[in-house]
Scaffold this active site. Structure first.
Site: not given
Ligand code: SAH
Length: 458
Positions: A86, A288, A317, A338, A386, A413
């Site tokens: 925090c 999330q 992603y 993913e 993402d 993020c």
């Molecule tokens: N869009 C989803 C996850 C976002 S977090 C949501 O909102 O819940 C980012 C995600 O990217 C994670 O699940 C991670 O495992 C994945 N990731 C990381 N590097 C990656 C890559 N090179 N190619 C595909 N996915 C990847």
């Protein structure tokens, strides 16, 4: 010592803080030399002690505040450090939102060179406490009892924590209860230095809409002592538990989860809803952590995708397919990519669970799979990314530029890598229409954004 450094170690000086770092420390400048001081806020006058000096910046400790920022608040706990993570707890929520919004504008201009991009006021929470649906806490031992909490900043010392103010009450209760049961059953904590002992981390995850709890015990050893007794007591004392999972991490590493995962009791997954979409979540998958704000974020992503029902969408992603399935309700087809295979299994199951037959998922790296699809002649009308904090891989950005989807929705993020990637996409023919920061992580320095880009057909 370098003569250009205007302060010396252990010296006491008076400063005015001008800025806040991305880690939440105050920044004071002494003859242009930046001094980073935890707990200092912009505008405040203070006495600080110089703790460390480097060539181009130093660190200090706040000794006395002469003038307080209007955004400073009394912290609700007696010991701020107790509640790891925090970093902004001493700033009023209005102040935190302002700080995050400014940070987004600042990096988009400085790193992204996006002078005239529209950045909307950040969307914050009504009640910015007790929002997290997941905790992973390291376990240690003190005076013959188990402790669990968080590592003291820049150390490996574990601070025992009874309650985290940003966790959902069900998560706090689960962690405390498991700590207490394991302690009583004499399960030894893992010792980092000697790489001995058993219990490394306790993880808990809660489906806020369904009331389902998952517990993951992470151990160094393949064997979990007192297993049957442990399961029995967890089930008896945590009636919301639907899944108890054992994960083995036998390596000397900071990474929390290891490779072997086994369900000890109950289901392999728990369920949760975001809006009307139901999700199965397994122990290793990303989900999330702020369910209230996730809905806000995904609604924005959906609005920016601006779907009519005719579009082919790629969701890079995609995790367990959360955004993909949100979009699938309004698109012709969605293809999610993913890297974690277990998450893809969840994504497929989630598509089925919601009867969304127009969503398909592939396991692999986005920067490998999407270029391959493109080479095979498959293109998207809308592409959503993402990525994790490091942002998109260049190969993926280049494929987007070549593929030319009409719209790109970028969920991020990390504003710094967002700014870097938006610049690359702009140079490749896209225009950033707008950026919407969403506060997914109150009390912490993390900033989430969603942005809309369109292909500039000029
Ligand atoms: N869009 C989803 C996850 C976002 S977090 C949501 O909102 O819940 C980012 C995600 O990217 C994670 O699940 C991670 O495992 C994945 N990731 C990381 N590097 C990656 C890559 N090179 N190619 C595909 N996915 C990847």
């Amino acid at each position: 010592m370098n003569k250009t450094v205007p302060v010396t170690k252990n010296e006491y000086i008076d400063v005015v803080f001008e800025d806040l770092t991305h880690e939440g420390s105050g920044v004071a400048k002494v003859d242009g030399y930046p001094l980073f001081v935890p707990n200092g806020l912009p505008g405040e006058k203070a006495k600080v002690k110089v703790i460390k000096t480097g060539k181009s910046y130093g660190f200090g400790k706040l000794i006395e505040l002469y003038e307080k920022s209007p955004y400073r608040v009394e912290i609700p706990s007696s010991d701020r450090q107790k509640y790891g993570g925090c970093q902004l707890e001493h700033i009023s929520y209005a102040g935190q939102l302002k700080y995050k919004e400014n940070q987004v504008r600042e990096v988009l201009t400085r790193i992204g060179k996006l002078e005239d991009v529209v950045v909307h006021p950040i969307l914050g929470m009504d009640k910015p406490w007790h929002y997290r649906n997941k905790a992973q806490v390291p376990v240690g031992e003190k005076d013959g009892k188990l402790i669990a909490g968080f590592f003291k900043p820049r150390s490996h010392e574990i601070v025992d924590t009874d309650e985290s103010l940003i966790q959902l009450p069900e998560i706090n209760e689960a962690v405390q209860t498991i700590k207490e049961i394991c302690s009583r059953l004499g399960i030894p904590a893992y010792q980092e230095e000697s790489h001995k002992g058993v219990l490394r981390h306790i993880m808990a995850r809660f489906g806020k809409q369904t009331g389902e709890l998952m517990v993951v015990l992470i151990t160094r050893t393949a064997d979990l002592p007192q297993k049957d007794q442990l399961i029995e007591e967890i089930v008896a004392r945590l009636p919301k538990v639907k899944s108890i999972v054992h994960n083995v991490n036998s390596k000397r590493t900071n990474v929390i989860l290891g490779e072997k995962t086994k369900v000890l009791w109950g289901s392999e997954v728990i369920y949760d809803y975001i809006g009307d979409v139901k999700f199965a979540i397994s122990a290793l998958s990303f989900y999330q952590v702020n369910p209230v704000q996730t809905k806000v974020l995904y609604d924005k992503a959906l609005e920016y995708a601006d779907l009519s029902g005719e579009e082919t969408v790629i969701d890079a992603y995609c995790g367990i397919g959360t955004i993909s399935l949100f979009l699938a309700q309004k698109a012709k087809n969605v293809f999610g990519v993913e890297v974690v295979p277990e998450a893809i299994e969840d994504a497929k199951r989630n598509a089925e669970l919601n009867g969304l037959a127009n969503a398909e998922f592939a396991a692999g790296e986005a920067e490998v799979v999407i270029p391959k699809w493109y080479k095979e002649g498959n293109a998207a009308d809308v592409l959503v990314v993402d990525p994790p904090r490091k942002g998109c891989d260049e190969a993926l950005l280049q494929t987007i530029i070549d593929m030319k989807p009409k719209k790109v929705v970028y969920v991020s993020c990390n504003p710094a890598t967002l700014a870097r990637d938006l610049r690359i996409l702009e140079d490749g023919g896209y225009k950033t229409v707008e950026v919407q920061p969403v506060d997914m992580f109150p009390m912490t320095t993390h900033v989430e954004c969603v942005s809309q880009l369109i292909l500039d057909e000029k």
